[in-house]
Every structure is written in C-alpha cells, then in structure tokens.
Design an enzyme around this catalytic site. Sequence first.
Site, mmCIF file in Angstrom:
data_model
loop_
_atom_site.group_PDB
_atom_site.id
_atom_site.type_symbol
_atom_site.label_atom_id
_atom_site.label_comp_id
_atom_site.label_asym_id
_atom_site.label_seq_id
_atom_site.Cartn_x
_atom_site.Cartn_y
_atom_site.Cartn_z
ATOM 1 N N GLU A 442 0.922 -1.167 -0.009
ATOM 2 C CA GLU A 442 -0.081 0.074 -0.123
ATOM 3 C C GLU A 442 0.929 1.406 0.100
ATOM 4 O O GLU A 442 0.589 2.214 0.700
ATOM 5 C CB GLU A 442 -0.900 0.030 1.109
ATOM 6 C CG GLU A 442 -1.923 -1.135 1.292
ATOM 7 C CD GLU A 442 -3.070 -0.827 0.466
ATOM 8 O OE1 GLU A 442 -3.257 -0.021 -0.159
ATOM 9 O OE2 GLU A 442 -3.862 -1.969 0.530
HETATM 10 C C1 LIG Z 1 2.406 -9.877 0.309
HETATM 11 C C2 LIG Z 1 2.319 -8.465 -0.677
HETATM 12 C C3 LIG Z 1 1.148 -8.251 -1.126
HETATM 13 C C4 LIG Z 1 0.816 -7.425 -2.151
HETATM 14 N N1 LIG Z 1 -0.492 -7.060 -2.612
HETATM 15 C C5 LIG Z 1 -0.624 -6.240 -3.327
HETATM 16 C C6 LIG Z 1 -2.075 -6.218 -4.129
HETATM 17 O O1 LIG Z 1 -2.952 -6.892 -3.567
HETATM 18 N N2 LIG Z 1 -2.022 -5.349 -5.207
HETATM 19 C C7 LIG Z 1 -1.001 -4.795 -5.695
HETATM 20 O O2 LIG Z 1 -1.306 -4.047 -6.870
HETATM 21 N N3 LIG Z 1 -0.043 -4.761 -5.076
HETATM 22 C C8 LIG Z 1 0.388 -5.597 -4.210
HETATM 23 N N4 LIG Z 1 1.665 -5.488 -3.575
HETATM 24 C C9 LIG Z 1 2.820 -4.816 -3.984
HETATM 25 C C10 LIG Z 1 3.321 -3.807 -3.223
HETATM 26 O O3 LIG Z 1 2.247 -2.691 -3.066
HETATM 27 C C11 LIG Z 1 4.669 -3.501 -3.740
HETATM 28 O O4 LIG Z 1 5.522 -4.331 -3.394
HETATM 29 C C12 LIG Z 1 5.081 -2.153 -3.143
HETATM 30 O O5 LIG Z 1 4.206 -1.118 -3.470
HETATM 31 C C13 LIG Z 1 6.617 -1.737 -3.606
HETATM 32 O O6 LIG Z 1 6.781 -1.841 -4.704
HETATM 33 P P1 LIG Z 1 8.088 -2.948 -5.318
HETATM 34 O O7 LIG Z 1 7.942 -4.206 -4.458
HETATM 35 O O8 LIG Z 1 8.290 -3.055 -6.869
HETATM 36 O O9 LIG Z 1 9.227 -2.321 -4.688
HETATM 37 P P2 LIG Z 1 10.018 -1.067 -5.432
HETATM 38 O O10 LIG Z 1 9.213 -0.088 -5.938
HETATM 39 O O11 LIG Z 1 11.204 -1.414 -6.158
HETATM 40 O O12 LIG Z 1 10.814 -0.401 -4.087
HETATM 41 C C14 LIG Z 1 12.003 -0.784 -3.402
HETATM 42 C C15 LIG Z 1 12.606 0.011 -2.404
HETATM 43 O O13 LIG Z 1 12.979 1.144 -3.180
HETATM 44 C C16 LIG Z 1 12.094 2.269 -2.517
HETATM 45 N N5 LIG Z 1 11.856 3.439 -3.372
HETATM 46 C C17 LIG Z 1 11.231 2.944 -4.781
HETATM 47 N N6 LIG Z 1 11.088 4.340 -5.277
HETATM 48 C C18 LIG Z 1 11.408 5.085 -4.697
HETATM 49 C C19 LIG Z 1 11.567 6.577 -4.621
HETATM 50 N N7 LIG Z 1 11.082 7.229 -5.828
HETATM 51 N N8 LIG Z 1 11.982 7.414 -3.572
HETATM 52 C C20 LIG Z 1 12.723 6.860 -2.542
HETATM 53 N N9 LIG Z 1 12.549 5.266 -2.608
HETATM 54 C C21 LIG Z 1 12.163 4.750 -3.375
HETATM 55 C C22 LIG Z 1 10.734 1.923 -1.716
HETATM 56 O O14 LIG Z 1 10.510 2.487 -0.677
HETATM 57 C C23 LIG Z 1 11.434 0.415 -1.221
HETATM 58 O O15 LIG Z 1 12.135 0.581 -0.121
HETATM 59 C C24 LIG Z 1 1.821 -6.455 -2.565
HETATM 60 C C25 LIG Z 1 3.274 -6.897 -2.225
HETATM 61 C C26 LIG Z 1 3.441 -8.016 -1.300
HETATM 62 C C27 LIG Z 1 4.892 -8.217 -1.059
#
Ligand SMILES: Cc1cc2nc3c(=O)[nH]c(=O)nc-3n(C[C@H](O)[C@H](O)[C@H](O)COP(=O)(O)OP(=O)(O)OC[C@H]3O[C@@H](n4cnc5c(N)ncnc54)[C@H](O)[C@@H]3O)c2cc1C
Length: 600
Positions: A442
């Site tokens: 989220e």
């Molecule tokens: C168990 C689980 C359930 C989920 N359920 C859903 C769901 O139902 N529907 C859905 O759509 N998604 C879902 N998600 C996805 C979740 O919302 C994402 O994992 C989350 O938004 C982070 O995206 P990412 O994993 O690609 O990490 P990334 O975006 O790659 O981020 C990795 C790290 O880099 C940091 N970062 C990234 N961009 C920036 C920036 N611009 N500035 C500073 N720091 C940054 C982040 O804070 C994080 O620490 C789920 C994820 C999990 C693990």
Amino acid sequence: MSQSPLMDRRHLDFMLHEVLDVGRLSAYPRFAAHNRETYDAAIELAHQIALEKFLPHARKSDLNEPKMVDGKVELIPEIGEGVAAYNEAGFCAALADFDAGGMQLPFVVAQACDAMFSAANAGTIAYPALARAAANLLAVYGTERQRRLYERPIVEGRYFGTMCLSEPQAGSSLSDIKTRATPQPDGSYRISGAKMWISAGDHELGENIVHLLLAKIDGAPAGVRGISLFIVPRWRVNEDGSRGARNDVALAGLNHKMGQRGSVNTFLKFGEQGDCYAELVGEPHHGLGYMFHMMNEERIGVGMGALQQGSVGYQYSLKYARERRQGRHPDQKDPSSPPVALIEHADVRRMLLQQKCYVEGAQLLGFHASMLVDRAHDPDEAVRRDSHLLLELLTPIIKSWGSDYALKANELAIQILGGYGYTRDYPVEQCYRDNRINPIHEGTNGIQALDLLGRKAMQQGGAALKLLLAEIGRMCHQAGNHAELRGLAQQLGGLAGLTANVTREAGARMAAGDVRLVLANAAHYMTLAGHLVIGWMWLWQADVALGALAKASESDRDFYRGKLQACRFFFATELPIAEHAARLVQQAEPSAYAMQDAWF
Ligand SMILES: Cc1cc2nc3c(=O)[nH]c(=O)nc-3n(C[C@H](O)[C@H](O)[C@H](O)COP(=O)(O)OP(=O)(O)OC[C@H]3O[C@@H](n4cnc5c(N)ncnc54)[C@H](O)[C@@H]3O)c2cc1C
C-alpha cells in the site's frame, strides 16, 4: 473482559467511548438507526466470530500455505469456513447502505470490528477485506449497471475483489505500468499485460472475482495522468447477473511469502489469448485518483492491521512476563531466594511500556482518523472540509508510523520471551512475520514519508498542518488545566512549535530548488510528525484518565493509572527523539544525499 487474546477490550472501550465518544455519530442521519448498544453488539459479534472461526486456524494456515494444483489455488478449508462466517454475519456489507443489504455502520466501528479479525488471523481477513474495498470503490465510481452486476454480489458475499496495481517492473512508480487497454466498438475494452503481487488474486472461495485493474488506454498520455481504472471479472457476467464464460485471466504463479501465508499472493496474466474483457470505471485517465480514494481508507486499515499484530504480541508477552520466573533483583544477593517474575525486572517493564505506548497510542490515532472519515456525513460544510484535510495529513502517518512501530513492538515481544520467542512454539514470531509486510505494501513507508513532507504538509499553504497544530494546541491547553499534566502539555506544545518552524523552513528550501536534499530527510520528518501526533494521543488519553480516576472503581483506577504512566514514559523516553529528528530536517542533514554509489 480484558482477557481476550485479540485485544484489551477495556482499552478498546476507553478509546471508542471515553475518548472519542463514537455514540455521537448517531446524530448524523446516516447512522441514526444505530447507537452505542448496536455498535458494541457489532464489535462483540466480530469478536466471537474471530475467536471461533479465524483464530483456530491461524497457525495451520501459516504452516500450510496455498498451493497451485492443476492451475487452481488450493487453500485449507478453514479459510473458506472463516470467510463464510464473516459474510453470513454481514461484515462484508458493514459499510454498505441498508438499501443495499448493508449494516450502514460508521467507518470507525467497522474498523473496530476488523481489528478483531485481523488480530485473530491476518491472512484470512485479506479475502473479505479486499472484496469490501472493491465494493466501496464501485459504490462511489461505478455506474448503476456496474453496481448491480459487480458491487451487489460482493456485498452479498458471493463475489470477491482485488486491487491490481503493481507489475513486475512497476511497484512504487505506477507511472511506469505497461498493461494496455484497447477500446472495442461495443464500449468495452480488451486488456493485455501482467500484474504482480496480487493478493487474493485467484481462489475458489466465491462465484467470481472482480479485479480492479489499472491500465493505460492505447494512445494515453505518459505518466500517471494516462492511467485508467477497469473492472476485469474472472468470469464474464451476463446482463441478467448470471455467470458467463471464463475471462482471459490466467494464474501464472504464486509468490511464497514470509508471513500472512494464508492469503494467496499471485502473479496474473491478462489477455494471453487476446480476449480479456474489461469495463472502464468512471472517466478515462482518472484511474489513479479513483484507486487512491479507496487506498486512503485501505492505508488506515493497513496501519490498524499492523497495530493489531502489535497488540497481540504485546498481550502475549505481558501474560508471559507475569508467568515466567527468572533471576533476581540486582541488589538481591541471596541465591536461595526464589526467582522473580519477569515483569518484576525494570528492563522487561521498559519493553512492555514501549509496546503499550506504540500500540495503544497509534490505535487511538487510527480510530480518531476513522472518525474523520465518518465526518464526511456532517451537515456542516466546514467540518467536512477540515476533517478531510486533516485526514489527508494523518493517513500516511497512521500507515507508516503505525506499521513501523507495531513491528518494533513485535520485536520487543519476541525479546521478552527470550529464546522461546524465537521458536515456532510461541506465537510472537508469527506476529512479527505476519506484520512485516505492512511497511512495504500500500505504498512503502519510504514513499509515505516523501508524500508527507513533499505534499501533504505543504498543500494549500500548509493548511492541514495548521489545523493539526491548532488541535494539538487545544489539547495542550486543556491538559494544562491539570497541574499533573502541565509540564507534559508544555513539552508537547514546544514540539508543535518546532514542527511548524521546521516545516516552514523545509518548504522554503524546496521552493528555492533544494527539493532532493530536503526530501532526503523525509524519514526523519515522519519520525517528527509521528511522535508529535502520538504524543498528542497520549496526552489526550492521560487527560481523560485523570478526569475519570477520582470516580473509578479500584480495578479501573489501575487501568487509568496505567494510562498516565504510559503517557509519562512516552514523553520522557520517546518524545525527545522527535526533537532530534526535527533538527536533522531543519539542517537538511546531507550525508545520505551526498553519499556516492561507489563509496559503499
Ligand atoms: C505480500 C504482498 C502483497 C501485495 N499485495 C498487492 C496487491 O494486492 N495489489 C497490488 O497492486 N500490489 C500488491 N503488492 C505490491 C506492493 O504494493 C509493492 O511491493 C510495493 O508498492 C513496493 O513496490 P516494489 O515491490 O516494486 O518495490 P520498489 O518500488 O522497487 O521499491 C523498493 C525500495 O525502493 C524504495 N523506493 C522506490 N522508489 C523510490 C523513490 N522514488 N524514492 C525513494 N525510495 C524509493 C522503496 O521505498 C522500497 O524501499 C503486494 C506486495 C506484497 C509483498
């Protein structure tokens, strides 16, 4: 009453009735059919179902995660039984209108009911919670037809729902999604793309799954302004509401998670056969705004869910600390004297107090914010406007501070159990694992902090922050009437003044072009803002407790004394951390920003 393994019911009553007085919501026409008794009855029903149908399989679903068998998701049967009991009791329609078969409960009361389920089993509650969120969105943005075909069956507990935002290459940055939507002559769309991490994305719990999916219509503008929202049913639905053919949505795989293992997490492919039917929700290119409408309330839910895991760990470690005997006081030299209970050691009491402060302080913030959601029904336009503004500011704090500190509480619970806490024979390690997702999904907590400092604190010339500081000022004034709380009120008032200055200076620096350097300190700003509002919540609780103490029964007096002591502890040991965080933001502390990739 306070013996429930799910939540300290005395504390819940205190928050809802003595501090927030949720009964007064019945003055709004929408909630006029309700009163304190109906609110308490709904919460008690949730408590019973959570104890009987959610808690017993919490460990089993952790040990038996969902499997993919012949292309279908297989869950342990207890998950379906728990969800069915939840739906039969009407909780899938807790917020829906009476006319639509709903309970028409205030959001704050629905949150209190949900607290029971998420404390009992964070994995199982994910299925109906996502369904309800999808229904809420359709209730606001769906057409009459879409509400009839997709929202109504969710409210009836027959259909489920998901949120399909993330993709393998686009999580935090949704502007980079690649899923496409192609318009068809009949007004529908065909979707092609892949969605990653979709919770409850595929299962056999109901008749259908309504995916709410973000995609870009062919030729849409680049970035977030080109994102639209679609209904993508797992099974197509005929105009008479009967189930049609299987839609072109494929389960491509399952993700194997650290915690909340009962809730299946999926990788979905849309349109592999070129025939994935979708319907546009609302206007083209406004999808992210619609989704965020839903996600703001979801984010309160994420913070509250995290705090429930914090609360379960706190309750368990408290019970353990009272029962386990180990060691003696530092000045007890006689080795033949009996060992004392863990709770006799000041360091164990410190760890319990930290948990109490984090969990009970942030829970009150979550319920207070939930009441701000309900104030959307206030007849006074100014109340509605101010409540909305304040809610916008508080939401990233509840999500982020709530989930970070609930996790710290779980660490402390494990620590109190010592080696036993590290084993799977005791439930606190599962609390931690189930909770670890909350700072990530989220919107990660890092992104929440950027949103708070970069947008929410600055919007409309800092209007939301001014409102918040004015509320805190009123609380300080009121608490200052008690000699016992005067010093604490002055301390919090000082921190509020510092926050105003720091925010103004940060805004000026950003306006002058130092955006990256200022936002490099966003996490520190979150600490400042979070500690400030949790300090407010504790002063509020202390003020009510002090007022009630004189007339209270002896056992209740202990409850109120505990509130006062926790407030003193928070102000003595935690609030100064916020002052340090404020200085870092004020100086625009440059070391992380200036660090070079090559220097690691
Ligand atoms: C168990 C689980 C359930 C989920 N359920 C859903 C769901 O139902 N529907 C859905 O759509 N998604 C879902 N998600 C996805 C979740 O919302 C994402 O994992 C989350 O938004 C982070 O995206 P990412 O994993 O690609 O990490 P990334 O975006 O790659 O981020 C990795 C790290 O880099 C940091 N970062 C990234 N961009 C920036 C920036 N611009 N500035 C500073 N720091 C940054 C982040 O804070 C994080 O620490 C789920 C994820 C999990 C693990």
